[in-house]
Design a protein around this motif. Structure first.
Motif, PDB file in Angstrom:
ATOM      1  N   MET A 177     -45.173  39.399 -57.756  1.00  0.00           N
ATOM      2  CA  MET A 177     -46.603  39.129 -57.611  1.00  0.00           C
ATOM      3  C   MET A 177     -46.918  38.786 -56.162  1.00  0.00           C
ATOM      4  SD  MET A 177     -48.735  36.295 -59.792  1.00  0.00           S
ATOM      5  CE  MET A 177     -50.208  35.503 -59.118  1.00  0.00           C
ATOM      6  N   HIS A 178     -48.068  39.273 -55.701  1.00  0.00           N
ATOM      7  CA  HIS A 178     -48.556  38.976 -54.361  1.00  0.00           C
ATOM      8  C   HIS A 178     -49.649  37.927 -54.455  1.00  0.00           C
ATOM      9  CE1 HIS A 178     -51.850  40.021 -51.336  1.00  0.00           C
ATOM     10  NE2 HIS A 178     -50.925  39.399 -50.634  1.00  0.00           N
ATOM     11  N   ALA A 179     -49.632  36.953 -53.567  1.00  0.00           N
ATOM     12  CA  ALA A 179     -50.676  35.928 -53.535  1.00  0.00           C
ATOM     13  C   ALA A 179     -50.976  35.564 -52.093  1.00  0.00           C
ATOM     14  CB  ALA A 179     -50.245  34.688 -54.308  1.00  0.00           C
ATOM     15  N   LEU A 210     -47.736  43.867 -51.552  1.00  0.00           N
ATOM     16  CA  LEU A 210     -48.613  44.726 -52.363  1.00  0.00           C
ATOM     17  C   LEU A 210     -47.804  45.718 -53.184  1.00  0.00           C
ATOM     18  CD1 LEU A 210     -51.474  45.453 -49.785  1.00  0.00           C
ATOM     19  CD2 LEU A 210     -51.623  44.008 -51.829  1.00  0.00           C
ATOM     20  N   TYR A 211     -46.785  46.309 -52.574  1.00  0.00           N
ATOM     21  CA  TYR A 211     -45.941  47.246 -53.322  1.00  0.00           C
ATOM     22  C   TYR A 211     -45.076  46.516 -54.342  1.00  0.00           C
ATOM     23  CZ  TYR A 211     -47.075  51.578 -50.926  1.00  0.00           C
ATOM     24  OH  TYR A 211     -47.725  52.700 -50.466  1.00  0.00           O
ATOM     25  N   LEU A 212     -44.642  45.319 -54.007  1.00  0.00           N
ATOM     26  CA  LEU A 212     -43.877  44.516 -54.961  1.00  0.00           C
ATOM     27  C   LEU A 212     -44.681  44.327 -56.250  1.00  0.00           C
ATOM     28  CD1 LEU A 212     -41.194  42.591 -54.987  1.00  0.00           C
ATOM     29  CD2 LEU A 212     -42.868  40.765 -54.721  1.00  0.00           C
ATOM     30  N   GLU A 213     -45.962  44.014 -56.092  1.00  0.00           N
ATOM     31  CA  GLU A 213     -46.816  43.812 -57.257  1.00  0.00           C
ATOM     32  C   GLU A 213     -47.148  45.136 -57.941  1.00  0.00           C
ATOM     33  OE1 GLU A 213     -51.268  42.106 -57.859  1.00  0.00           O
ATOM     34  OE2 GLU A 213     -49.725  40.627 -57.329  1.00  0.00           O
ATOM     35  N   TYR A 239     -32.880  44.033 -55.340  1.00  0.00           N
ATOM     36  CA  TYR A 239     -31.543  44.560 -55.632  1.00  0.00           C
ATOM     37  C   TYR A 239     -30.853  43.766 -56.731  1.00  0.00           C
ATOM     38  CZ  TYR A 239     -26.636  45.820 -54.969  1.00  0.00           C
ATOM     39  OH  TYR A 239     -25.335  46.229 -55.169  1.00  0.00           O
ATOM     40  N   LEU A 240     -31.051  42.443 -56.711  1.00  0.00           N
ATOM     41  CA  LEU A 240     -30.416  41.574 -57.705  1.00  0.00           C
ATOM     42  C   LEU A 240     -31.285  41.380 -58.952  1.00  0.00           C
ATOM     43  CD1 LEU A 240     -28.895  38.907 -55.289  1.00  0.00           C
ATOM     44  CD2 LEU A 240     -27.656  40.657 -56.585  1.00  0.00           C
ATOM     45  N   HIS A 241     -32.389  42.153 -59.034  1.00  0.00           N
ATOM     46  CA  HIS A 241     -33.273  42.146 -60.210  1.00  0.00           C
ATOM     47  C   HIS A 241     -33.901  40.775 -60.458  1.00  0.00           C
ATOM     48  CE1 HIS A 241     -30.973  45.866 -61.981  1.00  0.00           C
ATOM     49  NE2 HIS A 241     -31.596  46.129 -60.835  1.00  0.00           N
ATOM     50  N   LYS A 242     -34.353  40.138 -59.366  1.00  0.00           N
ATOM     51  CA  LYS A 242     -34.997  38.831 -59.469  1.00  0.00           C
ATOM     52  C   LYS A 242     -36.482  38.953 -59.118  1.00  0.00           C
ATOM     53  CE  LYS A 242     -31.040  36.863 -60.356  1.00  0.00           C
ATOM     54  NZ  LYS A 242     -30.745  36.320 -61.720  1.00  0.00           N
ATOM     55  N   PRO A 243     -37.394  38.683 -60.052  1.00  0.00           N
ATOM     56  CA  PRO A 243     -38.829  38.728 -59.745  1.00  0.00           C
ATOM     57  C   PRO A 243     -39.166  37.774 -58.603  1.00  0.00           C
ATOM     58  CG  PRO A 243     -38.459  38.556 -62.114  1.00  0.00           C
ATOM     59  CD  PRO A 243     -37.130  38.320 -61.459  1.00  0.00           C
ATOM     60  N   MET A 244     -40.173  38.164 -57.816  1.00  0.00           N
ATOM     61  CA  MET A 244     -40.509  37.344 -56.654  1.00  0.00           C
ATOM     62  C   MET A 244     -42.011  37.142 -56.537  1.00  0.00           C
ATOM     63  SD  MET A 244     -39.427  37.896 -52.665  1.00  0.00           S
ATOM     64  CE  MET A 244     -40.021  36.780 -51.382  1.00  0.00           C
ATOM     65  N   LEU A 245     -42.399  35.915 -56.266  1.00  0.00           N
ATOM     66  CA  LEU A 245     -43.760  35.578 -55.899  1.00  0.00           C
ATOM     67  C   LEU A 245     -43.810  35.554 -54.379  1.00  0.00           C
ATOM     68  CD1 LEU A 245     -46.660  34.585 -56.288  1.00  0.00           C
ATOM     69  CD2 LEU A 245     -45.770  32.273 -56.618  1.00  0.00           C
ATOM     70  N   GLN A 286     -48.292  29.323 -62.077  1.00  0.00           N
ATOM     71  CA  GLN A 286     -48.238  29.468 -63.522  1.00  0.00           C
ATOM     72  C   GLN A 286     -48.427  30.922 -63.933  1.00  0.00           C
ATOM     73  OE1 GLN A 286     -47.304  27.230 -65.773  1.00  0.00           O
ATOM     74  NE2 GLN A 286     -47.433  28.886 -67.280  1.00  0.00           N
ATOM     75  N   ARG A 287     -49.345  31.620 -63.288  1.00  0.00           N
ATOM     76  CA  ARG A 287     -49.561  33.027 -63.605  1.00  0.00           C
ATOM     77  C   ARG A 287     -48.332  33.857 -63.276  1.00  0.00           C
ATOM     78  NH1 ARG A 287     -53.078  35.587 -60.699  1.00  0.00           N
ATOM     79  NH2 ARG A 287     -53.719  33.977 -59.214  1.00  0.00           N
ATOM     80  N   PHE A 288     -47.666  33.502 -62.185  1.00  0.00           N
ATOM     81  CA  PHE A 288     -46.434  34.210 -61.836  1.00  0.00           C
ATOM     82  C   PHE A 288     -45.358  33.985 -62.888  1.00  0.00           C
ATOM     83  CE2 PHE A 288     -42.223  33.760 -59.687  1.00  0.00           C
ATOM     84  CZ  PHE A 288     -41.979  35.114 -59.535  1.00  0.00           C
ATOM     85  N   LEU A 289     -45.181  32.755 -63.307  1.00  0.00           N
ATOM     86  CA  LEU A 289     -44.154  32.455 -64.311  1.00  0.00           C
ATOM     87  C   LEU A 289     -44.421  33.215 -65.608  1.00  0.00           C
ATOM     88  CD1 LEU A 289     -43.705  28.606 -63.730  1.00  0.00           C
ATOM     89  CD2 LEU A 289     -42.166  30.454 -63.034  1.00  0.00           C
ATOM     90  N   GLU A 290     -45.679  33.402 -65.939  1.00  0.00           N
ATOM     91  CA  GLU A 290     -46.014  34.175 -67.141  1.00  0.00           C
ATOM     92  C   GLU A 290     -45.658  35.652 -66.978  1.00  0.00           C
ATOM     93  OE1 GLU A 290     -50.145  33.393 -67.636  1.00  0.00           O
ATOM     94  OE2 GLU A 290     -49.852  31.322 -68.356  1.00  0.00           O
ATOM     95  N   ARG A 291     -45.665  36.126 -65.743  1.00  0.00           N
ATOM     96  CA  ARG A 291     -45.353  37.532 -65.470  1.00  0.00           C
ATOM     97  C   ARG A 291     -43.857  37.808 -65.366  1.00  0.00           C
ATOM     98  NH1 ARG A 291     -49.354  40.217 -60.986  1.00  0.00           N
ATOM     99  NH2 ARG A 291     -51.371  39.536 -61.825  1.00  0.00           N
TER     100      ARG A 291
END
Length: 259
Positions: free
Chosen positions: A217-219, A208-211, A187-193, A228-233
């Protein structure tokens, strides 16, 4: 209980994936409306590609969800993702958000908001420290009475107002697969790992739907170069989240009134 039911004469029962109110409604021949996010597992169709590798957990969890509140008058499923509905008397509506989140104004920031309650996860702390990224961490040190800084890491005691302020001003979120925090981040437009708790398929499905929507990203764990991969995304996820819109809780409440 029996004193209450002698004088209480409801017209309808609303159950939030909770058995007692559901059984009260069924025993008194009252219409029961289900309002929760869990029923999406059973009452919607999910693509085989999305569930690949999770088929057994999905079927087990779907069976449990199906048995929880069968035969309701209607099912209002709160969600930020919209798979195809496969059962009648089912509607998808935006997530329920608390007033403090609705009042929060999202602003760009540079820190990561980290919610981690597993104090044994020292690997995460080491990875966050090596990232050099400013991190505001909640839940890891529950004994805190005030902020404690360790380089780029700021360990914070839990405060609802402080947590929401950190959420609305963060660059991104690192947390589990719980629906509440995830829906607030969207809702607040914040990407989430999202790193779901093991054995909790409903959290896995959320992640899974988040990704899939490129909202984050799902891990399975935070080992290796996951952070690091998340930060790049993050920049791409920010662009995807810019298209998400929700008019507070209006659609949910109007849908409830319509029943």
């Amino acid at each position: 209980y029996f004193e209450l039911v002698d004088t209480f004469e409801p017209d309808v029962v609303i159950s939030d994936f909770e058995s007692f109110s559901y059984l009260y409604g069924r025993n008194h021949r009252l219409p029961v409306i289900s309002v929760d996010n869990m029923q999406i597992i059973n009452r919607c169709q999910h693509e085989p590609e999305l569930l690949a590798g999770h088929e057994d957990s999905f079927e087990l969890t779907r069976g449990i969800v199906k048995s929880k509140a069968p035969g309701c008058f209607h099912y209002l499923i709160t969600t930020f993702f919209y798979p195809r509905i496969r059962k009648e008397r089912t509607s998808l509506v935006p997530s329920i958000l608390r007033p403090e989140i609705l009042a929060a104004k999202s602003e760009p920031g540079e820190h990561l908001l980290v919610y981690q309650t597993m104090t044994s996860n020292t690997q995460l702390i080491d990875d966050l420290k090596r990232s050099g990224q400013e991190c505001h961490i909640y839940g890891y040190r529950r004994d805190l009475k005030e902020d404690v800084r360790d380089g780029n890491l700021l360990f914070r005691p839990f405060s609802e107002a402080g947590f929401i302020d950190d959420l609305r001003t963060c660059r991104a979120v690192v947390g589990g697969g719980g629906y509440t925090l995830m829906s607030e981040a969207v809702y607040l437009h914040k990407p989430m790992l999202s790193v779901p708790i093991g054995g909790q398929f409903e959290q896995v499905l959320n992640a899974l739907y988040l990704e899939k929507l490129n909202y984050g990203m799902h891990a399975k764990s935070l080992e290796g170069d996951v952070l690091q991969r998340f930060l790049e995304r993050v920049p791409g996820a920010q662009r995807s989240l810019a298209g998400y819109a929700q008019d507070g809780n209006r659609l949910l409440l109007s849908s409830l009134d319509a029943q």
